[in-house]
Design a protein around this motif. Structure first.
Motif, PDB file in Angstrom:
ATOM      1  N   VAL A  12       6.925  24.314   0.946  1.00 49.00           N
ATOM      2  CA  VAL A  12       7.820  25.268   0.285  1.00 49.00           C
ATOM      3  C   VAL A  12       9.257  24.796   0.464  1.00 49.00           C
ATOM      4  O   VAL A  12       9.701  24.500   1.580  1.00 49.00           O
ATOM      5  N   SER A  13       9.973  24.715  -0.652  1.00 49.28           N
ATOM      6  CA  SER A  13      11.339  24.208  -0.622  1.00 49.28           C
ATOM      7  C   SER A  13      12.303  25.185   0.041  1.00 49.28           C
ATOM      8  O   SER A  13      12.248  26.392  -0.199  1.00 49.28           O
ATOM      9  N   LYS A  14      13.201  24.644   0.856  1.00 52.66           N
ATOM     10  CA  LYS A  14      14.303  25.417   1.433  1.00 52.66           C
ATOM     11  C   LYS A  14      15.592  25.158   0.664  1.00 52.66           C
ATOM     12  O   LYS A  14      16.672  25.525   1.100  1.00 52.66           O
ATOM     13  N   GLY A  15      15.423  24.532  -0.527  1.00 56.64           N
ATOM     14  CA  GLY A  15      16.588  24.206  -1.338  1.00 56.64           C
ATOM     15  C   GLY A  15      17.183  22.863  -0.924  1.00 56.64           C
ATOM     16  O   GLY A  15      16.593  22.108  -0.141  1.00 56.64           O
ATOM     17  N   ALA A  16      18.332  22.547  -1.468  1.00 51.04           N
ATOM     18  CA  ALA A  16      18.993  21.276  -1.156  1.00 51.04           C
ATOM     19  C   ALA A  16      19.368  21.231   0.323  1.00 51.04           C
ATOM     20  O   ALA A  16      19.724  22.255   0.904  1.00 51.04           O
ATOM     21  N   PRO A  17      19.279  20.067   0.935  1.00 52.55           N
ATOM     22  CA  PRO A  17      19.624  19.963   2.360  1.00 52.55           C
ATOM     23  C   PRO A  17      21.100  20.240   2.589  1.00 52.55           C
ATOM     24  O   PRO A  17      21.939  19.966   1.723  1.00 52.55           O
ATOM     25  N   PRO A  18      21.437  20.796   3.746  1.00 53.38           N
ATOM     26  CA  PRO A  18      22.848  21.072   4.042  1.00 53.38           C
ATOM     27  C   PRO A  18      23.615  19.766   4.261  1.00 53.38           C
ATOM     28  O   PRO A  18      23.020  18.703   4.471  1.00 53.38           O
ATOM     29  N   GLU A  19      24.917  19.868   4.228  1.00 50.86           N
ATOM     30  CA  GLU A  19      25.744  18.678   4.455  1.00 50.86           C
ATOM     31  C   GLU A  19      25.590  18.177   5.887  1.00 50.86           C
ATOM     32  O   GLU A  19      25.638  16.971   6.137  1.00 50.86           O
ATOM     33  N   TYR A  20      25.384  19.114   6.812  1.00 55.40           N
ATOM     34  CA  TYR A  20      25.200  18.745   8.209  1.00 55.40           C
ATOM     35  C   TYR A  20      24.039  19.541   8.797  1.00 55.40           C
ATOM     36  O   TYR A  20      23.740  20.663   8.363  1.00 55.40           O
ATOM     37  N   PHE A  21      23.399  18.949   9.810  1.00 57.99           N
ATOM     38  CA  PHE A  21      22.359  19.623  10.579  1.00 57.99           C
ATOM     39  C   PHE A  21      22.895  19.823  11.998  1.00 57.99           C
ATOM     40  O   PHE A  21      23.596  18.953  12.537  1.00 57.99           O
ATOM     41  N   TYR A  22      22.552  20.956  12.600  1.00 57.44           N
ATOM     42  CA  TYR A  22      23.016  21.241  13.954  1.00 57.44           C
ATOM     43  C   TYR A  22      21.822  21.250  14.906  1.00 57.44           C
ATOM     44  O   TYR A  22      20.788  21.867  14.632  1.00 57.44           O
ATOM     45  N   VAL A  23      21.978  20.569  16.006  1.00 56.18           N
ATOM     46  CA  VAL A  23      20.914  20.478  17.003  1.00 56.18           C
ATOM     47  C   VAL A  23      20.779  21.818  17.724  1.00 56.18           C
ATOM     48  O   VAL A  23      21.755  22.325  18.285  1.00 56.18           O
ATOM     49  N   PRO A  24      19.597  22.423  17.712  1.00 57.61           N
ATOM     50  CA  PRO A  24      19.421  23.738  18.354  1.00 57.61           C
ATOM     51  C   PRO A  24      19.211  23.609  19.863  1.00 57.61           C
ATOM     52  O   PRO A  24      18.927  22.522  20.383  1.00 57.61           O
ATOM     53  N   VAL A  44      24.833  16.471  12.957  1.00 61.89           N
ATOM     54  CA  VAL A  44      24.365  15.191  12.419  1.00 61.89           C
ATOM     55  C   VAL A  44      24.248  15.306  10.908  1.00 61.89           C
ATOM     56  O   VAL A  44      24.009  16.391  10.359  1.00 61.89           O
ATOM     57  N   SER A  45      24.395  14.185  10.221  1.00 67.00           N
ATOM     58  CA  SER A  45      24.398  14.193   8.755  1.00 67.00           C
ATOM     59  C   SER A  45      23.056  13.822   8.153  1.00 67.00           C
ATOM     60  O   SER A  45      22.926  13.673   6.941  1.00 67.00           O
ATOM     61  N   PHE A  46      22.029  13.668   8.994  1.00 64.18           N
ATOM     62  CA  PHE A  46      20.690  13.330   8.501  1.00 64.18           C
ATOM     63  C   PHE A  46      19.672  14.040   9.399  1.00 64.18           C
ATOM     64  O   PHE A  46      19.992  14.417  10.532  1.00 64.18           O
ATOM     65  N   PRO A  47      18.439  14.231   8.918  1.00 63.46           N
ATOM     66  CA  PRO A  47      17.428  14.938   9.725  1.00 63.46           C
ATOM     67  C   PRO A  47      16.895  14.077  10.862  1.00 63.46           C
ATOM     68  O   PRO A  47      15.825  13.476  10.780  1.00 63.46           O
ATOM     69  N   ALA A  48      17.666  14.009  11.945  1.00 63.02           N
ATOM     70  CA  ALA A  48      17.326  13.165  13.092  1.00 63.02           C
ATOM     71  C   ALA A  48      16.123  13.730  13.855  1.00 63.02           C
ATOM     72  O   ALA A  48      15.732  14.889  13.692  1.00 63.02           O
ATOM     73  N   SER A  49      15.547  12.878  14.703  1.00 60.69           N
ATOM     74  CA  SER A  49      14.411  13.280  15.544  1.00 60.69           C
ATOM     75  C   SER A  49      14.901  13.596  16.953  1.00 60.69           C
ATOM     76  O   SER A  49      15.712  12.853  17.526  1.00 60.69           O
ATOM     77  N   ILE A  50      14.406  14.675  17.517  1.00 58.72           N
ATOM     78  CA  ILE A  50      14.777  15.097  18.865  1.00 58.72           C
ATOM     79  C   ILE A  50      13.628  14.777  19.820  1.00 58.72           C
ATOM     80  O   ILE A  50      12.517  15.303  19.665  1.00 58.72           O
ATOM     81  N   ASP A  51      13.901  13.913  20.798  1.00 59.25           N
ATOM     82  CA  ASP A  51      12.904  13.624  21.825  1.00 59.25           C
ATOM     83  C   ASP A  51      12.834  14.796  22.806  1.00 59.25           C
ATOM     84  O   ASP A  51      13.844  15.447  23.085  1.00 59.25           O
ATOM     85  N   LEU A  52      11.643  15.041  23.344  1.00 56.11           N
ATOM     86  CA  LEU A  52      11.440  16.185  24.227  1.00 56.11           C
ATOM     87  C   LEU A  52      10.789  15.760  25.536  1.00 56.11           C
ATOM     88  O   LEU A  52       9.947  14.856  25.563  1.00 56.11           O
ATOM     89  N   ILE A  53      11.200  16.410  26.619  1.00 59.45           N
ATOM     90  CA  ILE A  53      10.509  16.304  27.890  1.00 59.45           C
ATOM     91  C   ILE A  53       9.871  17.658  28.162  1.00 59.45           C
ATOM     92  O   ILE A  53      10.555  18.687  28.151  1.00 59.45           O
ATOM     93  N   VAL A  54       8.579  17.653  28.388  1.00 59.74           N
ATOM     94  CA  VAL A  54       7.809  18.894  28.474  1.00 59.74           C
ATOM     95  C   VAL A  54       7.117  18.977  29.825  1.00 59.74           C
ATOM     96  O   VAL A  54       6.630  17.967  30.342  1.00 59.74           O
ATOM     97  N   SER A  55       7.089  20.175  30.393  1.00 53.05           N
ATOM     98  CA  SER A  55       6.500  20.357  31.723  1.00 53.05           C
ATOM     99  C   SER A  55       4.985  20.328  31.682  1.00 53.05           C
ATOM    100  O   SER A  55       4.348  20.673  30.693  1.00 53.05           O
ATOM    101  N   LYS A  56       4.433  19.879  32.800  1.00 49.78           N
ATOM    102  CA  LYS A  56       2.989  20.023  33.034  1.00 49.78           C
ATOM    103  C   LYS A  56       2.824  20.511  34.469  1.00 49.78           C
ATOM    104  O   LYS A  56       3.631  20.189  35.350  1.00 49.78           O
ATOM    105  N   ASP A  57       1.790  21.306  34.707  1.00 51.90           N
ATOM    106  CA  ASP A  57       1.664  21.930  36.026  1.00 51.90           C
ATOM    107  C   ASP A  57       0.719  21.168  36.969  1.00 51.90           C
ATOM    108  O   ASP A  57       0.474  21.602  38.080  1.00 51.90           O
ATOM    109  N   LYS A  58       0.187  20.016  36.508  1.00 56.38           N
ATOM    110  CA  LYS A  58      -0.682  19.218  37.371  1.00 56.38           C
ATOM    111  C   LYS A  58      -0.282  17.745  37.253  1.00 56.38           C
ATOM    112  O   LYS A  58      -0.010  17.268  36.158  1.00 56.38           O
ATOM    113  N   GLU A  59      -0.248  17.058  38.392  1.00 57.24           N
ATOM    114  CA  GLU A  59       0.085  15.630  38.359  1.00 57.24           C
ATOM    115  C   GLU A  59      -1.132  14.831  37.922  1.00 57.24           C
ATOM    116  O   GLU A  59      -2.263  15.216  38.179  1.00 57.24           O
TER     117      GLU A  59
END
Length: 203
Positions: A128-140, A188-203
């Motif tokens: 589903v289209s969200k319309g034309a992309p914005p001029e800038y994207f903001y990292v949440p 950012v001016s393009f749809p960049a990728s955000i790397d994530l560090i995620v918790s785990k409760d067991k080693e």
């Protein structure tokens, strides 16, 4: 009136005719919940006292039918969902994306593609289209969110999910975002990728 639900139509008709009833039947849409050709509903209902000679209406589970995949492109999301149901299909996943070709709220892509031969009960994915992309994207800000919630927030911001690494964090719930690869509020001016560090409760 006996309970003939689950019986095949031919056997149900035989039993009712033998008891002195007339029989009509209608076919429902295909459903994975029922075996095609079996009775799923009776009118009057089973175990009702009915006079001999009355007409009993049986609803029979429909069979899979093959047909050409409809074209939902440029259709509003609301109407596409109605058409999916009318065609005895199921909506599986909805993906929202920025798209300059299609107006906001319109279907921008579909799987299976239009024109393919499919069968009743097929699951459909819609873009589903969200319309034309914005001029800038903001990292949440996503630190502290669950991984599933973070994925949604990132998608809603127009950005993408990068690499996911897991880190032992015994004091955090499993699958909690510990850190993010781009600073909150960054523009950012393009749809960049955000790397994530995620918790785990067991080693």
């Amino acid at each position: 009136l006996p309970d003939l639900r689950g019986e095949y139509l031919q056997n149900a008709k035989y039993q009712l005719t033998k008891l002195g009833f007339n029989v009509n039947h209608t076919e429902s849409s295909f459903s994975d919940d029922f075996t095609p050709g079996t009775i799923i509903k009776m009118s009057p209902r089973a175990f009702t006292k009915v006079k001999s000679g009355r007409t009993i209406v049986l609803t029979v589970a429909g069979h899979r039918k093959e047909f050409m995949m409809p074209d939902f492109l440029s259709t509003s999301y609301r109407n596409a969902k109605i058409l999916i149901k009318q065609n005895n299909l199921f909506l599986d996943t909805t993906i929202y994306e920025y798209n300059e070709t299609y107006n906001q709220g319109m279907v921008s892509f579909q799987i299976p593609k239009p024109g393919r031969i499919i069968s009743s009960g097929t699951y459909v994915t819609l873009g589903v289209s969200k319309g034309a992309p914005p001029e800038y994207f903001y990292v949440p800000h996503i630190i502290g969110l669950s991984l599933s919630k973070a994925k949604k927030v990132i998608a809603d911001s127009g950005l993408r999910i990068g690499k996911i690494q897991y880190e032992y964090q015994p004091k955090l719930l499993n699958n909690t975002i510990v850190d993010q690869g781009m600073t909150e509020g960054m523009k950012v001016s393009f749809p960049a990728s955000i790397d994530l560090i995620v918790s785990k409760d067991k080693e």
